[in-house]
Design a protein around this motif. Structure first.
Motif, short mmCIF file in Angstrom:
data_model
loop_
_atom_site.label_atom_id
_atom_site.label_comp_id
_atom_site.label_asym_id
_atom_site.label_seq_id
_atom_site.Cartn_x
_atom_site.Cartn_y
_atom_site.Cartn_z
N PRO A 220 24.75 -60.00 26.18
CA PRO A 220 24.94 -58.68 25.56
C PRO A 220 25.27 -58.81 24.08
CG PRO A 220 26.85 -59.29 26.90
CD PRO A 220 25.82 -60.35 27.13
N ARG A 221 24.63 -57.97 23.28
CA ARG A 221 24.85 -57.98 21.83
C ARG A 221 24.88 -56.55 21.29
NH1 ARG A 221 26.09 -62.38 22.89
NH2 ARG A 221 25.32 -64.38 22.06
N PHE A 222 25.82 -56.30 20.38
CA PHE A 222 25.86 -55.02 19.66
C PHE A 222 25.30 -55.28 18.27
CE2 PHE A 222 27.11 -50.98 18.20
CZ PHE A 222 27.49 -50.22 19.31
N ILE A 223 24.33 -54.45 17.84
CA ILE A 223 23.66 -54.70 16.57
C ILE A 223 24.48 -54.06 15.45
CG2 ILE A 223 21.49 -54.60 15.30
CD1 ILE A 223 20.08 -54.10 17.94
N THR A 224 25.29 -54.86 14.79
CA THR A 224 26.11 -54.40 13.68
C THR A 224 25.42 -54.74 12.36
OG1 THR A 224 27.39 -56.46 13.62
CG2 THR A 224 28.19 -54.72 15.08
N GLU A 225 26.15 -54.58 11.27
CA GLU A 225 25.57 -54.83 9.95
C GLU A 225 26.29 -55.99 9.25
OE1 GLU A 225 24.91 -51.34 7.47
OE2 GLU A 225 25.21 -50.04 9.20
N ALA A 231 20.79 -56.64 9.90
CA ALA A 231 21.24 -56.62 11.29
C ALA A 231 22.01 -57.90 11.64
CB ALA A 231 20.04 -56.47 12.22
N PHE A 232 23.11 -57.73 12.35
CA PHE A 232 23.87 -58.86 12.89
C PHE A 232 24.12 -58.57 14.36
CE2 PHE A 232 27.94 -60.82 14.09
CZ PHE A 232 27.63 -62.15 13.85
N TYR A 233 23.63 -59.46 15.23
CA TYR A 233 23.75 -59.27 16.67
C TYR A 233 25.09 -59.82 17.14
CZ TYR A 233 18.91 -57.78 16.77
OH TYR A 233 17.73 -57.07 16.57
N ALA A 234 26.05 -58.93 17.26
CA ALA A 234 27.44 -59.32 17.52
C ALA A 234 27.72 -59.42 19.02
CB ALA A 234 28.39 -58.31 16.89
N SER A 235 28.42 -60.46 19.40
CA SER A 235 28.86 -60.63 20.78
C SER A 235 30.21 -59.95 20.98
CB SER A 235 28.97 -62.11 21.12
OG SER A 235 30.02 -62.70 20.36
N ALA A 236 30.63 -59.87 22.22
CA ALA A 236 31.96 -59.32 22.50
C ALA A 236 33.03 -60.20 21.83
CB ALA A 236 32.19 -59.26 24.00
N GLY A 237 32.77 -61.51 21.78
CA GLY A 237 33.71 -62.41 21.13
C GLY A 237 33.84 -62.14 19.64
N ASP A 238 32.71 -61.79 19.00
CA ASP A 238 32.75 -61.46 17.57
C ASP A 238 33.62 -60.22 17.32
OD1 ASP A 238 30.99 -63.54 16.84
OD2 ASP A 238 29.25 -62.29 17.35
N ILE A 239 33.47 -59.22 18.19
CA ILE A 239 34.26 -58.00 18.05
C ILE A 239 35.74 -58.30 18.27
CG2 ILE A 239 34.66 -55.69 18.99
CD1 ILE A 239 31.68 -55.66 19.77
N ALA A 240 36.03 -59.04 19.34
CA ALA A 240 37.42 -59.36 19.66
C ALA A 240 38.07 -60.20 18.57
CB ALA A 240 37.49 -60.09 21.00
N GLN A 241 37.30 -61.09 17.96
CA GLN A 241 37.84 -61.95 16.90
C GLN A 241 38.33 -61.12 15.72
OE1 GLN A 241 38.16 -65.37 16.93
NE2 GLN A 241 39.20 -65.20 14.95
N GLU A 242 37.55 -60.12 15.32
CA GLU A 242 37.93 -59.30 14.17
C GLU A 242 39.10 -58.38 14.48
OE1 GLU A 242 37.07 -59.63 11.19
OE2 GLU A 242 35.39 -61.01 11.43
N LEU A 243 39.27 -58.04 15.76
CA LEU A 243 40.35 -57.11 16.15
C LEU A 243 41.50 -57.83 16.84
CD1 LEU A 243 38.15 -54.17 17.51
CD2 LEU A 243 39.19 -54.40 15.26
#
Length: 1023
Positions: A220-225, A231-243
Motif C-alpha cells: 500500500p502506498r499513498f501518493i504524496t508530493e 509524486a512520492f509513493y509513501a508507505s505507512a512507515g513514511d507517514i508514521a516516521q514524520e508523525l
C-alpha cells in the motif's frame, strides 16, 4: 455502546475457529466454521470485490456472511438482540483471506447492521498476544475539534481530485458545530512533520490525508508530493516516521485502497500498518472509491465528531448518511483500531467553559470601494496550488525574504490568493490594507492589533522616526509569538508611471522602506503580502519573492466552472452560449463570474450580448485593464504580443522567443510585458498572451510560417524533452502543426491523440482530428483510427469505408499494421455490415495477400487467437443468417471459415494435422464448422455431401481429443445411414458412438441405444 468481540483464525485448511466474548477475553465461547461455506465470497474479494453498481449485491453478500457467522444456533442474532438498545461495536479480528471479506455489509435479513438505530458498527480490530480486547475510552477535550487537513496533488498525477471541494464540504457541514481546520498545503510529508512539531503534542485530534493511493507491487502506498511537487509513493512507515510521537487520535486516509490488504491478505493494509506504528484509530477505503463519496463521508464524519460524538458513533452516522444518499461506495469505508479506541474527541458545543474555534477566514477584511467583500469565501476558493505552495514557503519558512509580491492582470485572483494565504497562516496576526497606504493609516491599523497601551503609545509617537517605532513593536510582538502578516491589497494605487515602468509614490516608498527595514533588522518572522497589477521598481523588492498569476487552466478551470451556476455540468444554458462565454473570459475568474450572471439572466438577449462582446470586447477590458496600461504598448510591444497569440497554452520562454526572432531587445520586452501584466506567467514560468488585449494575430505577415515555427519549437521543447505531456499540451502541438502544415508532426501527435481518445470512448473528438489530418495528408494509421471512431459511434457504412481505405493506404511492407487493420475491419464488417459476398471476398483476398507476404519475408503465421476471433465472428453471423433463412449467405460464411483454417493454418489433411496435434481448440473449431455445413447439406437433401463433411468433422474431433463431440458426430453419421436403409453402416457408426458415450456417461447415450435397437430390428426384418 457495548463491544462484542469476534476473533476469527484459520485452524485448518477448511476451518476457522471463532472465539467471541463481550467484556472478558477469558470468558469466550468457541465455534468452528467451514470456510467452504463462504468460498465464493473469498474468491470474489480476492479477485476484485466491491466496486459494484448494484446495491442488491451488497445485500446478498452481507446476508451470506451474516448467516455463516450466525450458524444454525443463531448465537449472533441472540447477542445482538440482547444489546441492541445500547448500540453495538462489533470488534472483528481477522487474518489474511478473511480480512478481505466485506464485514461492513453484514445484513441480518431485515437490513444492514449499520442501518439499525442505534447502529451496530463493525470495527476491524487488530488484536495480538498483548491486545486481548478493544477498549473504548479517553477524556474528551473541552474545545472545538481540531483537524489537520493535507491534500496531495502531485504534478502529472491524474485525475486531479477536487480537494478544495472536500475542504469546502467539511466546513459547510460543520457550520453549526464550528471546528478548527488547519491545512498543510504542500502535500509533502516532511512539511507535514514540521507543521505538527510546531504545535503541542495533542493539539490535533484528527489527521485527514486526502489524495490518490494505490497498491504498488502489492504494497500500500499513498501518493504524496516531494518538496518540488513530484509524486512520492509513501508507505505507512513514511507517514508514521514524520508523525513520530505526534500521531493524532484519529487518522483518516481518504484515498483508494488505504484499507485494503495486499497480496491476497498477506500484506497488511496501510491503515493496519499505521496501527502497528502507534496510531489508535484509522479510517481507510477498502477499494477504489468515488471522489464524491469520499468527500461526502468526510463531511458527515466531521459533522458528528465536532458535535462531541464518539468515533464509533460518528462512523455509524456516516454509514447511515451515505446509505440514505445512495452513495455507491459507502461499504468501502473501514474503521481500524488496536487496543484502545478513543471515545469522544471533544465535548459538545454548549459544554461550560468550552474553548470555541477561531474564525475560519479573514476574507471579510478584503473589501472593494463599495465596502463589499471582494474575494471568494474559504469554501468557494479553487486552484492556485503551486502558487500557494511557493508563497507559503516564503511566508512560513524563508529567512531571506520578508514577503511576496503577487502581481498580474486584473481579475486573476490576486486578492483571493492573498486571502487564502491568510487563512492558511492562522498563527499570524493578519492585518489587511486595501488601497492607499501612508504612515498614518499604517500606524492606526497596527495600533488596533496591540493589546498593551504603552505599545500603542510608543507606535503612535510621531516624534520618533517610523522605522524605529516599527522595529520596537515587531520585536515585542515576535517575543510574544504572534507575528504580523501585513497584507497590502490593490497596491497599484500607490504607484505612478515612470518611463516604461512603475515606481512607488514618495509617501508609500517611505512607509515600505520602514516596514522592510524593521522586519529585517530584527530577523523576526513578520511577513508582508503585496497584491498589485504590476511588478514595479523598488530596491527593497529584492527581499520579496515575486509570484505572477496567469489565467486558470486545465483542472483548475474545470473546478471554477463547476462552482458557477451557468457553467456547471447541470446548467440548462445552451452549450454554444457557454462555450462562447468561456472563450471570451479566457480563464479570467472575474470575467467568468461576470459572464455567469449574464448567462443566468433570462430577461436578456444573451446571444446578442456575447456576439457584441466578441466583436468589441471593450466592456470586458474595462473590468481587468487600466486605460493607462494600454498606452504603454508601443508598436514593438504590440507585435511581440500579437506573435505570442499563436500559442493558446502557456509555453516556455524559448518558444515565445522562437516566434519573435525579429523583435529587437526581445528579453527586455518580455520582462517589461510580464511586469505590466501583459504576459501571464504560470507556476512553471511558462508565458501566455491574454486574449483580452486589443491584439490580432491576423495582422502578422506569414502566419503559416509562424505556426510552423511554433509547432517545431514546442515539439522540440515538449515532445522531445519532457517525459510526461498533458493532453492539453499534445493538442497544442497538434493544432500548431496542422495550421503550419507540418505533416510529420501532425500525423505523429494526431495519431497518439486519436488512439488515446478512442480508448476513452471520446469518438467524436477522434473523428474531428482525423478528418482534419486527412485533408492535409493521406495516412493509413489516421484512417484506421477514424474507422475505429466511426465504429464506436455506430456509423456502419462510414466505418467500413474507412477500414477499406486504411488497407489501401497501408504500405505492403507494413505487415503488422495491415493485419491489424484487416482483423478490425473484417470483424466489424462481419458483425455489423450489410453483408455482400463481393466485399467479403475482397477483404479475404487482401488478407491472404498479407499472409503470403509474411510467409515469403519471415515465415510469420498469424496468431491462433486472431484466427479464433475472426472465424467465431463469421460463425456467429452465419447462425444469424440461418435464423433469418439466408441459407446461401450462411453457407458462404462457413466456407470462409474453412478457407481461413485451410489456407492460414494449413490443416486440411490428417498428415498436416500431425504438426498441430496440440492445437485442440483449433481442430475442434474447424470440426464444428464442418458440422454446420453438414447440417445445411442435410436439410437440402444432399445426403452424401453431408456424410462426407461429418466424417471430416469426426476425424478432427478425434485429433482434438474431443471425444464427446466426436461421439455425437458419429451418431449423426450413423443416423444418416439408418435413414438411407443401410443398417450395416449405421450400426458401425452407432456402436462406436455408443461405446464412447457409455465411457463418458454422455446423456445422448439413451437416444443412440434406441437407434441401435431400431437398426438391429430392421436387420432382423430383412434377414
Amino acid at each position: 455502546m457495548q463491544t462484542l468481540h469476534l476473533d476469527l483464525k484459520p485452524v485448518a485448511e477448511n476451518y476457522v475457529e471463532l472465539r467471541y466474548f463481550v467484556d472478558n477475553p477469558n470468558q469466550y465461547e468457541k465455534r468452528s466454521l467451514l470456510l467452504t461455506d463462504i468460498a465464493d465470497l473469498i474468491k470474489l474479494a480476492e479477485r476484485d470485490y466491491y466496486v459494484s453498481f448494484f446495491p442488491e449485491d451488497y445485500t446478498v453478500t452481507g446476508r451470506q456472511l451474516y448467516n455463516w457467522l450466525d450458524g444454525s444456533d443463531r448465537w449472533l442474532q441472540s447477542l445482538l438482540d440482547k444489546y441492541r438498545r445500547e448500540g453495538i461495536v462489533l470488534a472483528i479480528a481477522t487474518t489474511e483471506k478473511l480480512a478481505h471479506l466485506p464485514w461492513e455489509v453484514l445484513h441480518d435479513g431485515n437490513g444492514f447492521l449499520v442501518q439499525r438505530v442505534p447502529a451496530i458498527v463493525p470495527v476491524r480490530w487488530v488484536s495480538d498476544s498483548t491486545v486481548k480486547k478493544l477498549t473504548i475510552d479517553g477524556e474528551a477535550e473541552n474545545r472545538a475539534l481540531q483537524i489537520l487537513f493535507m491534500a496531495t496533488s502531485p504534478l502529472n498525477v491524474e485525475p486531479v481530485l477536487d480537494f478544495e471541494g472536500e475542504e469546502a464540504r467539511i466546513l459547510e457541514a460543520t457550520k453549526r458545530q464550528p471546528l478548527a481546520l488547519t491545512v498543510e498545503e504542500s502535500g509533502c510529508l516532511s512539511e507535514l512533520g514540521y507543521l505538527v512539531d510546531g504545535y503541542d503534542r495533542d493539539y490535533f485530534d484528527v489527521l485527514h490525508l486526502t489524495g490518490h493511493a494505490t497498491l504498488q507491487d502489492g504494497q500500500p502506498r499513498f501518493i504524496t508530493e516531494t518538496a518540488t511537487g513530484e509524486a512520492f509513493y509513501a508507505s505507512a512507515g513514511d507517514i508514521a516516521q514524520e508523525l513520530q510521537f505526534r500521531l493524532p487520535k484519529l487518522i483518516f486516509l481518504s484515498g483508494c485502497r488505504t484499507g485494503q490488504a495486499g497480496n491476497l491478505g498477506s500484506v497488511p493494509s496501510m491503515a493496519e500498518e499505521l496501527l502497528k506504528s502507534g496510531a489508535k484509530a484509522v479510517l481507510g477505503w477498502g477499494q477504489k472509491v468515488l471522489d464524491s463519496d469520499a468527500t461526502a463521508a468526510a463531511a458527515a464524519l466531521y459533522e458528528e465528531l465536532s458535535a462531541g460524538k464518539q468515533i464509533t458513533e460518528a462512523v455509524a452516522c456516516t454509514y447511515q448518511t451515505l446509505i440514505k444518499n445512495k452513495a455507491r461506495d459507502w461499504h468501502l469505508l473501514r474503521l481500524y483500531a488496536a487496543g484502545n479506541l478513543p471515545s469522544s474527541l471533544v465535548t459538545p458545543l454548549r459544554t461550560r467553559g468550552r474553548k470555541p474555534a477561531p474564525p475560519l477566514s479573514v476574507s471579510t477584511q478584503f473589501l472593494d470601494p463599495a465596502g463589499k467583500v471582494k474575494v471568494p469565501t474559504r469554501e468557494s476558493f479553487v486552484g492556485r496550488r503551486r502558487q500557494l505552495q511557493n508563497c507559503l514557503r516564503v511566508l512560513s519558512q524563508s529567512t531571506d525574504e520578508v514577503g511576496v509580491l503577487i502581481h498580474g492582470m486584473g481579475g486573476l485572483g490576486k486578492s483571493s490568493l492573498a486571502a487564502r494565504l491568510c487563512d492558511r497562516l492562522p498563527n499570524f496576526e493578519r492585518v489587511v490594507w486595501v488601497g492607499r497606504i501612508d504612515e498614518a493609516n499604517l500606524v492606526s491599523r497596527l495600533a488596533e492589533k496591540l493589546d498593551d497601551n504603552e505599545q500603542r503609545k510608543s507606535l503612535q509617537n510621531y516624534d520618533e522616526e517610523l522605522k524605529f517605532r516599527l522595529r520596537r513593536v515587531f520585536q515585542e510582538s515576535h517575543e510574544e509569538a504572534k507575528p504580523f502578516l501585513l497584507v497590502l491589497d490593490d497596491f497599484e494605487v500607490n504607484l505612478e508611471p515612470r518611463y516604461q515602468s512603475y515606481v512607488l509614490q514618495s509617501e508609500a516608498a517611505e512607509v515600505m522602506k520602514a516596514l522592510v527595514w524593521a522586519i529585517r533588522e530584527n530577523s523576526t518572522s513578520h511577513r508582508i503580502i503585496i497584491t498589485c497589477r504590476y511588478d514595479f521598481e523598488f530596491t527593497q523588492l529584492q527581499n520579496f519573492q515575486k509570484q505572477p498569476l496567469d489565467a486558470l487552466q486545465g483542472a483548475d478551470l474545470q473546478k471554477k466552472f463547476s462552482r458557477l451556476t451557468a457553467f456547471s455540468a447541470k446548467s440548462q444554458v445552451d452549450e454554444a452560449l457557454k462555450s462562447q462565454a468561456q472563450k471570451l473570459a479566457d480563464g479570467n475568474p472575474r470575467l467568468l463570474e461576470w459572464l455567469d450572471k449574464i448567462l443566468q439572466n433570462t430577461t436578456l438577449d444573451v446571444a446578442a450580448i456575447l456576439n457584441r462582446l466578441a466583436a468589441d470586447p471593450v466592456e470586458l477590458r474595462e473590468q481587468v485593464l487600466a486605460e493607462a496600461l494600454l498606452a504603454q504598448m508601443d508598436t514593438t510591444m504590440r507585435e511581440m504580443l500579437s506573435r505570442g497569440l499563436v500559442f493558446e497554452l502557456p509555453v516556455p520562454r524559448e518558444a515565445l522567443a522562437a516566434v519573435c526572432d525579429t523583435i529587437p531587445n526581445l528579453e527586455d520586452y518580455i520582462n517589461r510585458a510580464v511586469a505590466l501584466g501583459l504576459l501571464e506567467v504560470s507556476h512553471d514560468q511558462a508565458l501566455r498572451v491574454p486574449r483580452i488585449l486589443p491584439l490580432a494575430l491576423a495582422l502578422i505577415k506569414e502566419t503559416n510560417l509562424l505556426y510552423k515555427n511554433a509547432a517545431n519549437e514546442l515539439y522540440r521543447l515538449w515532445w522531445q524533452k519532457v517525459e510526461v505531456l498533458t493532453e492539453e499540451q499534445k493538442i497544442e502541438i497538434y493544432r500548431l502543426a496542422l495550421l503550419g502544415k507540418e505533416e510529420n508532426i501532425t500525423v505523429e501527435i494526431g495519431r497518439l491523440l486519436a488512439q488515446f481518445w478512442n480508448s476513452k470512448y471520446k469518438y467524436k473528438k477522434t473523428v474531428v482530428v482525423c478528418k482534419d489530418i486527412l485533408k492535409l495528408v493521406k495516412n493509413h494509421q489516421i484512417m484506421y483510427y477514424l474507422a475505429k471512431a466511426e465504429e464506436g459511434l455506430g456509423h456502419t457504412s462510414e466505418a467500413i469505408d474507412c477500414y477499406t481505405k486504411a488497407l489501401q493506404l497501408c504500405p505492403l511492407e507494413d505487415e503488422k499494421t495491415r493485419l491489424e487493420i484487416f482483423q478490425a475491419g473484417i470483424n466489424f464488417y462481419a458483425r455489423k455490415g450489410p453483408l455482400e459476398q463481393d466485399i467479403l471476398n475482397e477483404y479475404i483476398r487482401v488478407y491472404f495477400g498479407i499472409l503470403q507476404i509474411q510467409q515469403e519475408n519471415s515465415n510469420i503465421r498469424p496468431a491462433l487467437a486472431e484466427v479464433f476471433s475472426l472465424t467465431m465472428t463469421f460463425e456467429l453471423r452465419a447462425g444469424i443468417a440461418i435464423r433469418e433463412n439466408q441459407i446461401e449467405l450462411a453457407e458462404f460464411l462457413y466456407k470462409c471459415c474453412l478457407d481461413f483454417y485451410d489456407k492460414v493454418c494449413e490443416i486440411p489433411t490428417k498428415i498436416q494435422m500431425g504438426e498441430y496435434s496440440s492445437v485442440n481448440g483449433l481442430c475442434g473449431s474447424k470440426a464444428r464448422i464442418l458440422c454446420h455445413l453438414g447440417t445445411i447439406n442435410l436439410n437440402q437433401g444432399k445426403t452424401n455431401e453431408c456424410r462426407e463433411l461429418y466424417l471430416q468433422a469426426a476425424q478432427l474431433f478425434d485429433y482434438a481429443g474431443d471425444d464427446h463431440n466426436r461421439a455425437v458426430t458419429l451418431a449423426a453419421i450413423g443416423t444418416g445411414w439408418l435413414r438411407q436403409g443401410d443398417t450395416v453402416m449405421a450400426l458401425n457408426y452407432l456402436h462406436e458412438a455408443s461405446a464412447i458415450m457409455q465411457l463418458l456417461v454422455i446423456p445422448e447415450l439413451e437416444v443412440v441405444n434406441k437407434l441401435i435397437a431400431e437398426a438391429q430390428s430392421e436387420q432382423e426384418k430383412n434377414s
